[in-house]
Structure formats: C-alpha cells, structure tokens
Motif scaffolding. Sequence first.
Motif, short mmCIF file in Angstrom:
data_model
loop_
_atom_site.label_atom_id
_atom_site.label_comp_id
_atom_site.label_asym_id
_atom_site.label_seq_id
_atom_site.Cartn_x
_atom_site.Cartn_y
_atom_site.Cartn_z
N LEU A 229 0.50 -0.83 -0.18
CA LEU A 229 -0.35 0.03 -0.18
C LEU A 229 1.21 0.98 0.26
O LEU A 229 0.44 2.21 -0.29
CB LEU A 229 -1.23 -0.14 1.10
N GLY A 230 2.01 0.96 -0.45
CA GLY A 230 3.21 2.16 0.34
C GLY A 230 3.23 2.99 1.56
O GLY A 230 3.80 4.37 1.32
N TYR A 231 2.83 2.23 2.47
CA TYR A 231 3.33 3.11 3.86
C TYR A 231 4.48 2.38 4.68
O TYR A 231 4.90 1.58 3.93
CB TYR A 231 1.65 2.77 4.92
N PRO A 232 4.90 3.21 5.57
CA PRO A 232 6.10 3.13 5.95
C PRO A 232 6.22 1.45 7.07
O PRO A 232 4.64 1.37 7.12
CB PRO A 232 6.58 4.38 7.37
N GLU A 233 7.29 0.76 7.01
CA GLU A 233 7.30 -0.81 7.60
C GLU A 233 6.39 -0.37 9.81
O GLU A 233 7.23 0.71 9.64
CB GLU A 233 8.49 -1.49 8.24
N ASN A 234 5.19 -0.92 9.43
CA ASN A 234 5.19 -0.87 10.92
C ASN A 234 4.76 0.72 11.47
O ASN A 234 4.02 1.05 12.35
CB ASN A 234 6.04 -1.29 11.94
N HIS A 235 3.58 0.88 9.76
CA HIS A 235 2.96 2.11 10.14
C HIS A 235 1.62 1.76 11.22
O HIS A 235 1.33 3.26 12.25
CB HIS A 235 2.16 2.88 8.86
N THR A 236 1.08 0.68 11.35
CA THR A 236 -0.16 0.96 12.10
C THR A 236 -0.09 -0.34 13.36
O THR A 236 -0.68 -0.90 13.83
CB THR A 236 -0.97 0.01 11.26
N ARG A 237 1.38 -0.05 13.41
CA ARG A 237 1.54 -1.09 14.68
C ARG A 237 1.66 0.38 15.74
O ARG A 237 3.04 0.88 16.31
CB ARG A 237 3.17 -1.61 14.17
N ILE A 238 0.35 0.03 17.07
CA ILE A 238 0.55 0.42 17.63
C ILE A 238 0.39 -0.52 18.82
O ILE A 238 -0.66 -0.61 18.64
CB ILE A 238 -0.19 2.13 17.26
N ALA A 239 0.53 0.25 20.30
CA ALA A 239 0.18 -0.21 21.90
C ALA A 239 -1.19 -0.77 21.11
O ALA A 239 -2.42 0.65 21.23
CB ALA A 239 0.77 0.17 22.68
N GLY A 240 -2.43 -1.67 21.76
CA GLY A 240 -3.32 -2.13 21.88
C GLY A 240 -4.29 -2.17 20.82
O GLY A 240 -5.60 -2.12 20.70
N PHE A 241 -3.37 -1.97 19.58
CA PHE A 241 -3.66 -2.42 18.37
C PHE A 241 -3.65 -4.14 17.87
O PHE A 241 -2.47 -4.33 17.37
CB PHE A 241 -3.60 -1.28 17.15
N ASN A 242 -5.11 -4.85 17.67
CA ASN A 242 -5.05 -5.85 17.56
C ASN A 242 -4.24 -6.40 16.00
O ASN A 242 -4.45 -5.22 14.68
CB ASN A 242 -5.57 -7.26 18.67
N LEU A 243 -4.17 -8.03 15.76
CA LEU A 243 -4.03 -7.76 13.92
C LEU A 243 -5.10 -7.40 13.63
O LEU A 243 -5.32 -6.43 12.15
CB LEU A 243 -3.92 -9.76 14.33
N MET A 244 -6.96 -8.36 13.66
CA MET A 244 -7.64 -7.67 12.70
C MET A 244 -8.79 -6.14 12.83
O MET A 244 -8.11 -5.63 11.55
CB MET A 244 -8.97 -8.16 13.61
N GLU A 245 -7.49 -5.82 13.82
CA GLU A 245 -8.06 -3.76 13.35
C GLU A 245 -6.90 -3.12 12.95
O GLU A 245 -7.26 -2.29 11.60
CB GLU A 245 -7.46 -3.11 15.03
N ARG A 246 -5.57 -3.65 12.96
CA ARG A 246 -3.85 -3.04 11.84
C ARG A 246 -4.82 -4.05 10.15
O ARG A 246 -4.82 -3.03 9.27
CB ARG A 246 -3.38 -4.63 12.01
N LEU A 247 -5.74 -4.74 10.11
CA LEU A 247 -5.73 -5.58 8.52
C LEU A 247 -7.32 -3.98 8.61
O LEU A 247 -7.48 -4.12 7.21
CB LEU A 247 -6.83 -6.84 8.88
N LEU A 248 -8.10 -4.00 9.49
CA LEU A 248 -9.84 -4.11 9.16
C LEU A 248 -9.21 -2.17 8.49
O LEU A 248 -9.41 -0.90 7.41
CB LEU A 248 -10.29 -3.51 9.92
N SER A 249 -7.64 -1.29 9.36
CA SER A 249 -7.71 -0.71 9.27
C SER A 249 -6.84 -0.32 7.65
O SER A 249 -6.50 0.34 6.93
CB SER A 249 -6.65 0.75 10.08
N LEU A 250 -5.78 -1.18 7.53
CA LEU A 250 -5.64 -1.40 6.53
C LEU A 250 -6.45 -1.62 4.68
O LEU A 250 -5.89 -1.13 3.78
CB LEU A 250 -3.99 -1.98 5.82
N LYS A 251 -7.27 -1.86 5.27
CA LYS A 251 -8.49 -2.40 3.41
C LYS A 251 -8.75 -1.39 3.52
O LYS A 251 -9.46 -1.25 2.58
CB LYS A 251 -9.26 -3.52 4.14
N LEU A 252 -9.27 -0.23 4.00
CA LEU A 252 -9.90 0.36 4.29
C LEU A 252 -9.52 2.21 4.00
O LEU A 252 -9.48 3.16 3.65
CB LEU A 252 -10.44 1.04 5.38
#
Length: 325
Positions: free
Chosen positions: A155-178
């Motif tokens: 998607l062109g984002y920096p690696e670990n862009h969506t890795r933050i405390a409290g953000f689980n795998l499904m939430e990361r994937l959903l945020s990337l999907k949208l």
Amino acid sequence: MVAKAPYFFYGNVMNLSHDSWVRISQFLYSIEPEFVHTRLFSALSRKEDCVRNLPTENRVHIVPKPQMTIQEVVPSSKKWWPSWDTRQHLSCINSETSVISHICDRLERTLSESQGYPSGDRQQDILFQCQMFNLVWVGRYKLAPIVPEQIERILGYPENHTRIAGFNLMERLLSLKLCFQIDTLAYCLSALKYLYPGGLTVLSIYSGIGGAEVALHRLGIPLKAVVSIESSEKNRRILKQWWSSSGQAGELVQLEDIPKLTSNKVEVLIQQFGGFDFIICQNPCTYSSKGNLAADIDSHASLDFMLFHEFVRVLQRVRSKMGRN
C-alpha cells in the motif's frame, strides 16, 4: 470557478454503485468521477475512485517505484510458488483472522495428498481461497496469510505504520483494508507539487491512518499545517506517531468529530492558518455481511451519505469563506 483553489479531492476505495457516484457528483459541482486502478501502481488490484477539481496535466509517479507483484513483495515465496498459481496482485485486503488457520490446514492436506499437483477443480478452489484470504506460499504445500508489514509495503506506507500499542491483528488489517493506496493517490495529487512548491495547508476529513498526509509527504510537498478529522482514537494515534517519526515541521491539529466542526469553528481555523489550500476526504462506508466464512471479503459497501453530507457542508463553507476573503 470550481477549478480554482481551495482544491479538493473526495476518494473512495470500496466498490460503490453507479447511482452512488451520480449522487456524489451532483453534490460536488457535477464533476465527473475519475476511476483509477491500483494495479497500475502497485501489487494491489482494485479501483480507487474520486471526484476532484485538481488539474490532471503533468501528473507524476512518486519514486522509488513500488514493487508491482506479490512475489516481489514476498521474495521468499518464489521458491514454493507453483506454476498453476498465476496470481500477481492481491485482489483485496482481508481482515478475517478466525478461520485462516483451519483453511490453511485443509489446503495443506489437499496439496500433500496430490503431491502438489491437485486436479483442475481443486486448483481453482485453492486459488479462490488464496485470493479471498491473502494467502501466499511459505513452504512445500504450505500457505499462510500475508502479514500487515507486507500489506503496508504493498500500500506504500512505512513498515509498521499501523503497529501501535493496543491495536490487534484484525484491527490492523481492517485499517489497512479501508485506506488509500499511496502510489495511486499520490499520482492523482501530484499536480499540487507544482501548484504549491512551498508547501500546503490541508484540511483532512476522515483521515483514517493518514493516507493523504503520507502521499503528500512522499511527493515531497511540505505540510505547513494539517487539520485532521478522525473519529477513531487509534487511527489518530497512528497519524500522530507518523507525523513525529517522519519529522514533520508543520502543525498537526486533530479533531474527533466532524459535527463539531461548526461554521464558526471553520472560520476560526481559516483565520488561524490563513485558509486551506487543499481539502481531502475519504468517506467511510457501511457494510452488510452475507453471513458465510468469507463474510469480510464478500461484503457489500454502501456510502454513508450522512457522513458524506457533513464533508460537503464543510467543503462548501471553506470555499465560500475563502472566496469572500
């Protein structure tokens, strides 16, 4: 008059009906939508559609150019990739995680029993599951889902862009999907680089994980100030984390709720920042699931017109106020 600043861009990454786009166009000065395909820019294959009053001349690609196939993004998979799997792009981004392990185990048994050469019908079934659940080859007869870091790269984002405390795998994937695909979005916005070489003041509505900000940054456009409206606290944290880590010198203002962006508040922000050069919106969608194992993939998106009308209200207020100034 419509083609003049402040410029605006309304984008949507989900499949909407023709009637929805007709209605969107009617509220945005009857500008015809532009339909752009991400496979021209990345290893993702989907349409990202928009309505914008930006010039289309002299648009450019951001550099370096992205990896254009799944195997380029996941080079370790090449060794195990069978000749009958002709996929080159992700066809969607799946946020379903609960059934993945079961599906991979079943497919591994099928592949082992056929020694890697299943019948034509079984090949089609395997490829269907791979497309639906973003599976890649990780070993002999073994499939596993592509990981968020690899999706971020696609998607062109920096690696670990969506890795933050409290953000689980499904939430990361959903945020990337949208979210926007950055290389595709940047191409559509690249005229701003020549219009505002000294930098931009941006009003970013429904910012999500910061796709617009990342795209403008990767185009080399300084962000003098960004006023971001985003209801998700975790998404706001992702944008704030990126703002800091990318060394932005401008000011980031984050607001939670667009109804609170009243006419008076808009005027205050215009006075505070001297107006907005660019207004961008990615409208959230609502979903109705079909209720099967692939519910997340096989869902239908419909435009949330209440949120869309809020964007139109703010856009018209900003353009009206700045037109009088």
